[in-house]
Design a protein around this motif. Structure first.
Motif, mmCIF file in Angstrom:
data_model
loop_
_atom_site.group_PDB
_atom_site.id
_atom_site.type_symbol
_atom_site.label_atom_id
_atom_site.label_comp_id
_atom_site.label_asym_id
_atom_site.label_seq_id
_atom_site.Cartn_x
_atom_site.Cartn_y
_atom_site.Cartn_z
ATOM 1 N N ILE A 38 25.623 122.315 3.477
ATOM 2 C CA ILE A 38 26.597 121.434 4.124
ATOM 3 C C ILE A 38 27.233 122.142 5.308
ATOM 4 C CG2 ILE A 38 28.834 120.286 3.830
ATOM 5 C CD1 ILE A 38 27.993 119.634 0.963
ATOM 6 N N GLY A 39 27.584 123.403 5.126
ATOM 7 C CA GLY A 39 28.166 124.162 6.221
ATOM 8 C C GLY A 39 27.226 124.273 7.407
ATOM 9 N N ARG A 40 25.949 124.513 7.138
ATOM 10 C CA ARG A 40 24.965 124.626 8.219
ATOM 11 C C ARG A 40 24.780 123.282 8.929
ATOM 12 N NH1 ARG A 40 22.128 127.708 4.274
ATOM 13 N NH2 ARG A 40 20.758 125.924 3.870
ATOM 14 N N THR A 41 24.755 122.208 8.157
ATOM 15 C CA THR A 41 24.581 120.876 8.757
ATOM 16 C C THR A 41 25.745 120.543 9.687
ATOM 17 O OG1 THR A 41 23.330 120.092 6.827
ATOM 18 C CG2 THR A 41 24.307 118.416 8.258
ATOM 19 N N CYS A 42 26.960 120.819 9.235
ATOM 20 C CA CYS A 42 28.125 120.551 10.084
ATOM 21 C C CYS A 42 28.085 121.393 11.350
ATOM 22 C CB CYS A 42 29.411 120.821 9.302
ATOM 23 S SG CYS A 42 29.762 119.605 8.011
ATOM 24 N N LYS A 43 27.715 122.643 11.211
ATOM 25 C CA LYS A 43 27.656 123.526 12.385
ATOM 26 C C LYS A 43 26.575 123.072 13.356
ATOM 27 C CE LYS A 43 27.378 128.410 13.707
ATOM 28 N NZ LYS A 43 27.251 129.817 13.212
ATOM 29 N N ALA A 44 25.428 122.689 12.844
ATOM 30 C CA ALA A 44 24.311 122.284 13.702
ATOM 31 C C ALA A 44 24.640 121.037 14.509
ATOM 32 C CB ALA A 44 23.064 122.039 12.847
#
Length: 366
Positions: A146-152
């Motif tokens: 989830i953190g990676r998706t938000c950052k991307a």
């Protein structure tokens, strides 16, 4: 009779300190935006692990204020989308729609009841501005994916931490994992006030200032109104009570966790599905969900034998009358959870005999 939750017993555990705190506020003659509020905000921010905490009127307001603040800061605008779990309590959805934003409902995982991180990416559109995760029942919903998706995608990550005070992920507490978090201190929560109360935590100073201003009629200076605000403030009595109870939160959560592990390890009825060991060890157990295809029969059986239960929640948001336009949505995992979930008593006031009775009755249900 074993009640689902007796708040008088929870309060009685620290009655002396609570009475002293209330008397201190009453005698001091300062009932809003005073020293107790400032002290609680500092202590709770330190506990959660954020730079800022802003008290407000309740948990719904905390989420509503976050989104409204982002709109005032130009991060979002009405019509933008916020991804949110489909099986959440309706407050998460209300905060989004109240701000003229569009909720995008994503199914949860059946084993954890948390938003399915594998489905978030496909829900992102050019109008998506945030993901709101809900630490439902007391288990952390955050994942590194989830953190990676938000950052991307450049999305804000908002936490609904109403049910997970004290829960952790990788050594950090929920409420500090995203860009901002809303907290409810409704009396029945793990950290509960003696009435409605809430807070916002964040590391973003501009957001914290805007949340505080909006909750104070839009004013950052007396009688100067920068934005069209509302009245949502944490009163001094509730702040004083929360300061007392915060000291015991981790201890109380440990008791809850031990009871949950006992439930999971002692109930072997094939008609029931209980959370697994890993779930039990990582949750703070605001709610302990038991899944049963014959929920009505189970609830009636327990009630007939002196155990009161609750359902969290009987109707999913997309089936509620207030969102009638969503009636055509097909969300089978969410609908199954809402159809089968039954919450059994689990709190720090339960005695050994009560725990044993609940386990025995769950195993004897046929």
């Amino acid at each position: 009779m074993i009640n689902y939750l007796e708040l008088s017993k929870v309060t009685a555990m620290h009655a002396g300190e609570i009475n002293e705190a209330v008397s201190r506020v009453v005698g001091g003659g300062w009932y809003l935006q005073g020293g107790e509020n400032r002290a609680f905000e500092e202590e709770y921010a330190g506990y959660i692990g954020t730079r800022y905490c802003v008290g407000c009127g309740n948990g719904l307001d905390s989420l509503t204020l976050i989104l409204r603040a982002y709109i005032e800061l130009g991060v979002m605008k009405p019509g933008d989308e916020v991804i949110v779990p489909a099986n959440t309590y309706i407050a998460s959805i209300l905060a989004i729609t109240e701000n003229g934003l569009r909720p995008v409902l994503v199914e949860p995982r059946a084993d954890t009841f948390q938003i399915d991180d594998s489905l978030i990416e496909q829900a992102v559109t050019p109008r998506t501005r945030a993901v709101m995760i809900v630490h439902l029942y007391g288990l952390c919903a955050y994942t590194e994916k989830i953190g990676r998706t938000c950052k991307a995608h450049g999305l804000k990550l908002i936490e609904d931490n109403a049910q997970a005070h004290g829960c952790t992920f990788g050594g950090r507490r929920t409420g500090s994992l995203g860009d901002a978090a809303g907290h409810s201190f409704y009396p029945g929560k793990n950290l509960g006030a003696l009435g409605d109360a809430g807070a916002v935590t964040t590391d973003d100073g501009a957001l914290a200032d805007m949340v505080r201003a909006i909750g104070n009629y839009g004013s950052s200076r007396k009688y100067v109104f920068d934005v069209k605000g509302r009245n949502s403030r944490l009163d001094e009595i509730q702040a004083a009570v929360l300061r007392v109870k915060l000291k015991y939160l981790d201890e109380d959560n440990a008791v809850r966790r031990n009871i949950a592990v006992r439930y999971a390890g002692s109930v072997s009825n094939p008609l029931l599905r209980l959370p697994g060991e890993e779930y039990c060890l990582n949750s703070v157990h605001h709610i302990f969900p038991v899944m049963c295809s014959r929920r009505g029969d189970l609830q009636a059986y327990l009630a007939a034998n002196g155990v009161r239960t609750m359902i969290h929640y009987p109707i999913p948001p997309h089936r509620q009358k207030c969102y009638a336009g969503w009636g055509g949505l097909s969300l089978p995992v969410t609908e199954k959870i809402h159809r089968e979930e039954l919450s059994i008593p689990l709190n720090q006031t339960l005695g050994e005999e009560e725990i044993g009775t609940i386990i025995r009755l769950l195993n004897s249900f046929r």
